[in-house]
Motif scaffolding. Structure first.
Motif, PDB file in Angstrom:
ATOM      1  N   GLN A  74      68.360  79.499  47.347  1.00 48.85           N
ATOM      2  CA  GLN A  74      67.071  78.847  47.114  1.00 48.85           C
ATOM      3  C   GLN A  74      66.825  77.729  48.132  1.00 48.85           C
ATOM      4  O   GLN A  74      65.690  77.302  48.326  1.00 48.85           O
ATOM      5  CB  GLN A  74      67.008  78.275  45.705  1.00 48.85           C
ATOM      6  CG  GLN A  74      68.054  77.206  45.410  1.00 48.85           C
ATOM      7  CD  GLN A  74      67.957  76.670  43.999  1.00 48.85           C
ATOM      8  OE1 GLN A  74      66.871  76.279  43.533  1.00 48.85           O
ATOM      9  NE2 GLN A  74      69.083  76.658  43.286  1.00 48.85           N
ATOM     10  N   TYR A  75      67.903  77.263  48.787  1.00 51.88           N
ATOM     11  CA  TYR A  75      67.780  76.159  49.727  1.00 51.88           C
ATOM     12  C   TYR A  75      67.808  76.607  51.183  1.00 51.88           C
ATOM     13  O   TYR A  75      67.245  75.915  52.045  1.00 51.88           O
ATOM     14  CB  TYR A  75      68.908  75.153  49.504  1.00 51.88           C
ATOM     15  CG  TYR A  75      69.020  74.651  48.097  1.00 51.88           C
ATOM     16  CD1 TYR A  75      67.989  73.921  47.509  1.00 51.88           C
ATOM     17  CD2 TYR A  75      70.155  74.908  47.336  1.00 51.88           C
ATOM     18  CE1 TYR A  75      68.092  73.459  46.202  1.00 51.88           C
ATOM     19  CE2 TYR A  75      70.272  74.442  46.029  1.00 51.88           C
ATOM     20  CZ  TYR A  75      69.227  73.722  45.472  1.00 51.88           C
ATOM     21  OH  TYR A  75      69.343  73.262  44.184  1.00 51.88           O
ATOM     22  N   THR A  76      68.488  77.702  51.478  1.00 50.10           N
ATOM     23  CA  THR A  76      68.656  78.100  52.866  1.00 50.10           C
ATOM     24  C   THR A  76      68.618  79.612  53.032  1.00 50.10           C
ATOM     25  O   THR A  76      69.100  80.357  52.172  1.00 50.10           O
ATOM     26  CB  THR A  76      69.987  77.562  53.438  1.00 50.10           C
ATOM     27  OG1 THR A  76      70.145  78.026  54.785  1.00 50.10           O
ATOM     28  CG2 THR A  76      71.189  78.014  52.618  1.00 50.10           C
ATOM     29  N   LYS A  77      68.038  80.041  54.164  1.00 50.05           N
ATOM     30  CA  LYS A  77      68.012  81.463  54.507  1.00 50.05           C
ATOM     31  C   LYS A  77      69.141  81.843  55.454  1.00 50.05           C
ATOM     32  O   LYS A  77      69.186  82.976  55.944  1.00 50.05           O
ATOM     33  CB  LYS A  77      66.667  81.812  55.143  1.00 50.05           C
ATOM     34  CG  LYS A  77      66.359  81.052  56.431  1.00 50.05           C
ATOM     35  CD  LYS A  77      64.965  81.353  56.950  1.00 50.05           C
ATOM     36  CE  LYS A  77      64.638  80.540  58.203  1.00 50.05           C
ATOM     37  NZ  LYS A  77      63.251  80.762  58.675  1.00 50.05           N
ATOM     38  N   ALA A  78      70.060  80.922  55.722  1.00 48.63           N
ATOM     39  CA  ALA A  78      71.181  81.217  56.606  1.00 48.63           C
ATOM     40  C   ALA A  78      71.975  82.401  56.054  1.00 48.63           C
ATOM     41  O   ALA A  78      72.389  82.401  54.889  1.00 48.63           O
ATOM     42  CB  ALA A  78      72.072  79.994  56.755  1.00 48.63           C
ATOM     43  N   ILE A 204      66.632  75.239  55.688  1.00 49.25           N
ATOM     44  CA  ILE A 204      65.316  75.891  55.666  1.00 49.25           C
ATOM     45  C   ILE A 204      65.459  77.163  54.842  1.00 49.25           C
ATOM     46  O   ILE A 204      66.340  77.984  55.125  1.00 49.25           O
ATOM     47  CB  ILE A 204      64.828  76.256  57.092  1.00 49.25           C
ATOM     48  CG1 ILE A 204      65.022  75.076  58.061  1.00 49.25           C
ATOM     49  CG2 ILE A 204      63.384  76.722  57.033  1.00 49.25           C
ATOM     50  CD1 ILE A 204      64.239  73.848  57.716  1.00 49.25           C
ATOM     51  N   ASN A 205      64.591  77.338  53.825  1.00 51.13           N
ATOM     52  CA  ASN A 205      64.702  78.546  53.007  1.00 51.13           C
ATOM     53  C   ASN A 205      63.707  79.614  53.453  1.00 51.13           C
ATOM     54  O   ASN A 205      62.957  79.433  54.422  1.00 51.13           O
ATOM     55  CB  ASN A 205      64.543  78.205  51.516  1.00 51.13           C
ATOM     56  CG  ASN A 205      63.162  77.647  51.179  1.00 51.13           C
ATOM     57  OD1 ASN A 205      62.215  77.750  51.973  1.00 51.13           O
ATOM     58  ND2 ASN A 205      63.035  77.044  49.999  1.00 51.13           N
ATOM     59  N   GLU A 206      63.687  80.746  52.743  1.00 51.59           N
ATOM     60  CA  GLU A 206      62.822  81.867  53.121  1.00 51.59           C
ATOM     61  C   GLU A 206      61.346  81.508  53.017  1.00 51.59           C
ATOM     62  O   GLU A 206      60.503  82.125  53.673  1.00 51.59           O
ATOM     63  CB  GLU A 206      63.128  83.090  52.248  1.00 51.59           C
ATOM     64  CG  GLU A 206      64.473  83.745  52.525  1.00 51.59           C
ATOM     65  CD  GLU A 206      64.529  84.459  53.872  1.00 51.59           C
ATOM     66  OE1 GLU A 206      63.498  84.481  54.593  1.00 51.59           O
ATOM     67  OE2 GLU A 206      65.601  84.986  54.218  1.00 51.59           O
ATOM     68  N   GLY A 318      74.225  71.347  68.592  1.00 51.27           N
ATOM     69  CA  GLY A 318      73.031  72.109  68.940  1.00 51.27           C
ATOM     70  C   GLY A 318      73.088  73.541  68.468  1.00 51.27           C
ATOM     71  O   GLY A 318      72.052  74.218  68.394  1.00 51.27           O
ATOM     72  N   ASN A 319      74.282  74.030  68.119  1.00 59.44           N
ATOM     73  CA  ASN A 319      74.434  75.405  67.649  1.00 59.44           C
ATOM     74  C   ASN A 319      74.202  75.466  66.145  1.00 59.44           C
ATOM     75  O   ASN A 319      75.127  75.320  65.338  1.00 59.44           O
ATOM     76  CB  ASN A 319      75.826  75.940  67.997  1.00 59.44           C
ATOM     77  CG  ASN A 319      75.996  76.224  69.465  1.00 59.44           C
ATOM     78  OD1 ASN A 319      75.025  76.348  70.203  1.00 59.44           O
ATOM     79  ND2 ASN A 319      77.235  76.322  69.917  1.00 59.44           N
ATOM     80  N   VAL A 320      72.957  75.638  65.758  1.00 59.56           N
ATOM     81  CA  VAL A 320      72.599  75.844  64.355  1.00 59.56           C
ATOM     82  C   VAL A 320      71.893  77.192  64.239  1.00 59.56           C
ATOM     83  O   VAL A 320      71.124  77.568  65.118  1.00 59.56           O
ATOM     84  CB  VAL A 320      71.701  74.720  63.805  1.00 59.56           C
ATOM     85  CG1 VAL A 320      72.447  73.396  63.746  1.00 59.56           C
ATOM     86  CG2 VAL A 320      70.424  74.576  64.614  1.00 59.56           C
ATOM     87  N   VAL A 321      72.166  77.916  63.173  1.00 62.51           N
ATOM     88  CA  VAL A 321      71.590  79.248  62.978  1.00 62.51           C
ATOM     89  C   VAL A 321      70.334  79.132  62.115  1.00 62.51           C
ATOM     90  O   VAL A 321      70.105  78.105  61.462  1.00 62.51           O
ATOM     91  CB  VAL A 321      72.617  80.182  62.312  1.00 62.51           C
ATOM     92  CG1 VAL A 321      73.820  80.385  63.231  1.00 62.51           C
ATOM     93  CG2 VAL A 321      73.073  79.633  60.962  1.00 62.51           C
ATOM     94  N   PRO A 322      69.474  80.160  62.108  1.00 66.51           N
ATOM     95  CA  PRO A 322      68.288  80.122  61.236  1.00 66.51           C
ATOM     96  C   PRO A 322      68.671  79.815  59.790  1.00 66.51           C
ATOM     97  O   PRO A 322      69.566  80.436  59.219  1.00 66.51           O
ATOM     98  CB  PRO A 322      67.712  81.532  61.380  1.00 66.51           C
ATOM     99  CG  PRO A 322      68.118  81.972  62.744  1.00 66.51           C
ATOM    100  CD  PRO A 322      69.491  81.383  62.942  1.00 66.51           C
ATOM    101  N   GLY A 323      67.997  78.828  59.213  1.00 63.39           N
ATOM    102  CA  GLY A 323      68.307  78.372  57.865  1.00 63.39           C
ATOM    103  C   GLY A 323      69.017  77.034  57.844  1.00 63.39           C
ATOM    104  O   GLY A 323      69.145  76.397  56.800  1.00 63.39           O
ATOM    105  N   LYS A 397      60.825  85.065  65.296  1.00 65.65           N
ATOM    106  CA  LYS A 397      60.105  84.030  64.542  1.00 65.65           C
ATOM    107  C   LYS A 397      60.934  83.478  63.386  1.00 65.65           C
ATOM    108  O   LYS A 397      60.676  82.381  62.894  1.00 65.65           O
ATOM    109  CB  LYS A 397      58.787  84.594  64.009  1.00 65.65           C
ATOM    110  CG  LYS A 397      57.715  84.777  65.071  1.00 65.65           C
ATOM    111  CD  LYS A 397      57.198  83.420  65.544  1.00 65.65           C
ATOM    112  CE  LYS A 397      56.028  83.573  66.495  1.00 65.65           C
ATOM    113  NZ  LYS A 397      55.562  82.255  66.986  1.00 65.65           N
ATOM    114  N   ARG A 398      61.944  84.229  62.936  1.00 61.50           N
ATOM    115  CA  ARG A 398      62.760  83.775  61.815  1.00 61.50           C
ATOM    116  C   ARG A 398      63.514  82.492  62.162  1.00 61.50           C
ATOM    117  O   ARG A 398      63.883  81.710  61.280  1.00 61.50           O
ATOM    118  CB  ARG A 398      63.757  84.873  61.427  1.00 61.50           C
ATOM    119  CG  ARG A 398      64.527  84.604  60.150  1.00 61.50           C
ATOM    120  CD  ARG A 398      65.349  85.821  59.729  1.00 61.50           C
ATOM    121  NE  ARG A 398      66.086  85.522  58.526  1.00 61.50           N
ATOM    122  CZ  ARG A 398      67.298  84.934  58.508  1.00 61.50           C
ATOM    123  NH1 ARG A 398      67.862  84.609  59.657  1.00 61.50           N
ATOM    124  NH2 ARG A 398      67.910  84.693  57.381  1.00 61.50           N
TER     125      ARG A 398
END
Length: 492
Positions: A74-78, A204-206, A318-323, A397-398
């Motif tokens: 619910q909190y992250t889309k990672a 970042i969530n969905e 700097g290396n963070v993935v989507p979410g 875009k994700r």
């Protein structure tokens, strides 16, 4: 202190208007790329020493597995958190901060705590320490702080006076100083210490909603610490005790593990928080922002070659993935640039193609070409520019973060909150009598080597935390023997 009326300048001889505060958008906004004073200072600092790391030169590493135990979708889309039971390969590197290679790995110091998660969306680097806070909150002061921990430029050994000189003139450091000089400053090896992301990050969530987050990794082996006398004695017997302890435990099948928790804060809560939530010298009290369990990682495989896998390991915030994303934390904003810049200098511009650093669960498909020590296929015959009518990878875009509002005048706006002592006092008050006694002893043994002006300035900071703290340290210093003069070389 300036008795010669000299003006501080940059490398081009241009006067520097402020050497302590970065330029930001408002008090809590992000930093500006136009702050050439900060960029030049960081870039030069990153290239000061070769070939070892500028900081965190002494360390050990191992591979393992992270397993999700609790649902946080619910909190992250990672993707690494997408379902309970999911496993992700990790590489961990633990390190000391100040000493150069060849030194002990158990002396009193902060410890680096870096994790590389090899996810199917690329590598997430969680680059933290074994404390949830730090000595400074503006990156303009970071380089000076590290120099105060290194060797004297003339005599080339470390002086207690240097770090107390810096700390006594930097009141924001007092919280971290108490952590360092207490039990937590001398953990009993890498296995018996916690790790923290330290900075405020964001999830970042969905639904493309942002929430602020802090990362915690609690040792399942339990926190254990050396006393001052124990680590001093041990480093004379085995200066790499922590590295040996980790390696042997894994070889024997006694796999160390840590439980991951998060703290969460909404933007509304951030606006009403009594402290700046992006200040690296502050914590979020657990009573207000409780820990939520996420998962566990276990280290179960030693590297085959120390240089190839540990010495060449390169981590970057700097290396963070989507979410997963960043925050306006000034120190974090600077580290996004600084870490990768250091790696390009130390390991070369293609450092991220070294096996330990390249993605393991997906394939890197970069726009980067050529450069020193390019040893992969260099993207073959693919067109090397974009846009193009030829085949070329598409953007995703994700990976886009939601916008957040910033405003304010572009200027060097100091974080002038005079709240340096609130949390330091809370930390001090939670120590028991034995922990306090060791804290007094540790401080006195180091601060007592300094001249009276530095002692007096530091005592003012201690009194602002607690009159008892200052009084007990004074008593301990009075009871201690004065430092013996250093032996002079024999004459022939």
């Amino acid at each position: 202190m300036n008795n010669n009326n000299e003006v501080l300048t940059n490398a081009a001889g241009i006067p520097i208007e402020n050497n302590e505060v970065s330029k930001s958008v408002g008090k809590q906004g992000p930093l500006l790329l136009e702050d050439y004073t900060l960029l030049e200072k960081m870039a030069h600092f990153n290239r000061e020493r070769i070939p070892e790391r500028v900081v965190h030169a002494i360390g050990a590493g191992a591979y393992g597995t992270f397993t999700v135990t609790d649902d946080i979708t619910q909190y992250t889309k990672a993707k690494l958190f997408s379902e309970v039971g999911k496993q992700t390969e990790v590489f961990a590197r633990f390190s000391t901060v100040a000493k150069s290679k060849g030194g002990s790995d158990i002396y009193r110091d902060l410890r680096g705590f870096a994790l590389k998660f090899y996810t199917e969306d690329g590598n997430w680097d969680m680059v933290g320490n074994n404390t949830p806070i730090f000595f400074v909150r503006d990156p303009m002061k970071f380089m000076d702080f590290i120099r105060s921990q290194k060797e004297h430029p003339k005599e080339h050994w470390r002086h207690d006076r240097m770090w107390w000189d810096f700390w006594s003139l930097s009141p924001e450091s007092i919280h971290q100083v108490l952590w360092l000089m207490g039990d937590r400053g001398a953990p009993m090896g890498w296995r018996h210490m916690n790790g923290y992301g330290s900075h405020t990050f964001s999830f970042i969530n969905e639904a493309n909603e942002r929430i602020w987050v802090k990362f915690h990794f609690t040792t399942d082996q339990g926190n254990k610490f050396f006393t001052e006398e124990q680590w001093m004695q041990m480093q004379g017997v085995e200066p790499r005790w922590a590295t040996k302890d980790l390696y042997q435990a894994i070889e024997e099948g006694n796999y160390p593990s840590w439980t991951m928790h998060i703290q969460l804060m909404t933007d509304e809560q951030a606006q009403n928080f009594q402290w700046n939530p992006f200040d690296l010298t502050k914590v979020w009290p657990h009573g207000d922002f409780p820990l939520h369990k996420v998962g566990k990682f276990e280290l179960n495989r030693n590297p085959e070659n120390y240089f190839a896998e540990v010495e060449q390991a390169a981590f970057s915030p700097g290396n963070v993935v989507p979410g997963i994303s960043w925050s306006p934390d000034r120190m974090l904003q600077a580290r996004i640039m600084s870490y990768a810049d250091t790696h390009r200098y130390r390991l070369g511009v293609n450092y991220d193609t070294i096996p330990v650093n390249k993605p393991h669960a997906t394939k890197a498909n970069t726009p980067y070409r050529d450069g020193f020590m390019r040893v992969d296929d260099n993207n073959g015959g693919r067109t090397n520019y974009h846009p193009t009518h030829d085949e070329y990878p598409e953007a995703d875009k994700r990976a886009e973060d939601p916008a957040y509002h910033v405003s304010g005048m572009a200027a060097r706006i100091e974080l002038d909150e005079e709240d340096h002592y609130d949390q330091a006092r809370m930390y001090y008050d939670m120590l028991n009598a034995e922990e306090k006694a060791r804290l007094y002893h540790n401080i006195a043994g180091s601060l007592g080597k300094c001249e009276q002006q530095i002692i007096d300035d530091q005592m003012k900071l201690f009194r602002n935390v607690s009159p008892e703290l200052a009084e007990k340290v004074q008593q301990e210093m009075a009871q201690s023997e004065p430092p013996k003069p250093e032996p002079k070389p024999a004459t022939v």
